[in-house]
Scaffold this active site. Sequence first.
Site, mmCIF file in Angstrom:
data_model
loop_
_atom_site.group_PDB
_atom_site.id
_atom_site.type_symbol
_atom_site.label_atom_id
_atom_site.label_comp_id
_atom_site.label_asym_id
_atom_site.label_seq_id
_atom_site.Cartn_x
_atom_site.Cartn_y
_atom_site.Cartn_z
ATOM 1 C CG HIS A 115 120.660 93.462 4.821
ATOM 2 N ND1 HIS A 115 121.421 94.181 3.944
ATOM 3 C CD2 HIS A 115 120.486 92.184 4.139
ATOM 4 C CE1 HIS A 115 121.789 93.386 2.899
ATOM 5 N NE2 HIS A 115 121.093 92.281 3.018
ATOM 6 C CG ASP B 4 124.105 96.206 6.641
ATOM 7 O OD1 ASP B 4 123.041 95.379 6.569
ATOM 8 O OD2 ASP B 4 125.168 95.513 7.136
ATOM 9 C CG ASP C 96 122.857 91.735 -0.924
ATOM 10 O OD1 ASP C 96 121.980 91.690 -0.213
ATOM 11 O OD2 ASP C 96 123.857 91.338 -0.524
ATOM 12 C CD GLU D 252 123.052 89.765 5.480
ATOM 13 O OE1 GLU D 252 123.028 88.681 5.289
ATOM 14 O OE2 GLU D 252 123.604 90.602 4.760
ATOM 15 C CD GLU D 253 125.802 92.454 2.781
ATOM 16 O OE1 GLU D 253 126.532 91.623 3.116
ATOM 17 O OE2 GLU D 253 124.843 92.373 1.892
ATOM 18 C CD GLU E 250 120.225 88.601 2.245
ATOM 19 O OE1 GLU E 250 120.631 88.855 1.250
ATOM 20 O OE2 GLU E 250 120.409 89.198 3.256
ATOM 21 C CG HIS F 180 128.257 91.342 -2.036
ATOM 22 N ND1 HIS F 180 128.966 90.743 -0.821
ATOM 23 C CD2 HIS F 180 127.084 91.649 -1.547
ATOM 24 C CE1 HIS F 180 128.145 90.603 0.258
ATOM 25 N NE2 HIS F 180 126.773 90.952 -0.443
#
Length: 376
Positions: A67, A69, A100, A134-135, A163, A349
């Site tokens: 991903h 995003d 990520d 995805e997020e 991931e 994150h």
Amino acid sequence: MSQEVLTLAQDLISRPSVTPLDEGCQTLMAERLAAQGFEIESMVFEDTTNMWARRGKEGPLFCFAGHTDVVPVGDLNRWHTPPFDPVVIDGYLHGRGAADMKGSLAAMVVATERFVEKHPDHNGSIAFLITSDEEGPFINGTTRVIDTLEARNEKITWSLVGEPSSTHKLGDIVKNGRRGSLTGNLTINGIQGHVAYPHLADNPIHKAAPALDELARMKWDNGNEFFPPTSFQIANINGGTGASNVIPGALEVMFNFRYSTEVTAEILIQRVLNILDAHGLDYDISWIFNGLPFLTGDGPLLDATREAIKQVTGSDTDPQTSGGTSDGRFIAPTGAHVIELGPVNATIHKVNECVKVSDLELLTQCYEVILEKLLC
């Protein structure tokens, strides 16, 4: 060490693609892949940008999945450097998405370029399934692309999701499966009233407490050799008006199961309903099916991943199914074997997200070796 993967990672990080935005990341990747003979297909569903890129017509089909995003940056004042101005400090690449998973995306592209240059007539096909959702709510991303592929009978044999699976050092852990996820939104109905006159009201908090306690203490299964026991967690609970003299008329509870292959969502739902009914509750409940559990056992993909990590890093890897969900949950039900391999996840994150620069090159080498073992 080659700078090509670092440069591409920096180019991707510099694009502020907070979910569901892509901000041109997929175009950047597509240009590189098209130069290697990939056919590029953009699939836009509402606010989500997806890319399906494929090189080759025959099977088996190996698919990199990921991903573009990223999650919001949070408090900018807590970042040591601007989150979308990627810089290298003491051997670490800093920026939102470094781990990520824009570092993985860069490694995938560069690994593929190297592989195709060495093996232009490789067996089978290589594909990229990349999404900008995805997020976020994961409604218009990988799941929609998979629906499109299934409708035209385009089958993925093996999928490697980038991931950040590693814990302490690159490749120490790979994910060869994930638990299922089921969310319940429960409302316990009562009768609002004055706290001084409880006989004229019906307190839903008091009524719900024993049932919630039983749910929290319940042993749902024992797990198995691949999965830990199923867990039940109350995520949110809300009741009352904010006043100390009012008995609330309803209590809202949100809870989540992370479940093993020992049970099904249907079994969990029925057991919850049985407990609520046994306590005589007046309730409304709805369910969100976030993903089925999946497991990739011994076979070509897991074997190639183990061997690649050993060859590149000198260390053995530990396949696990712990952690949260990923888009692998949408790919596995098609029959594809799915593995997750990516950078160390210590800062994902978080503010000051970063990835070790040398790990990006090691990850690129791992991806290239996996391609060689499966398609040569």
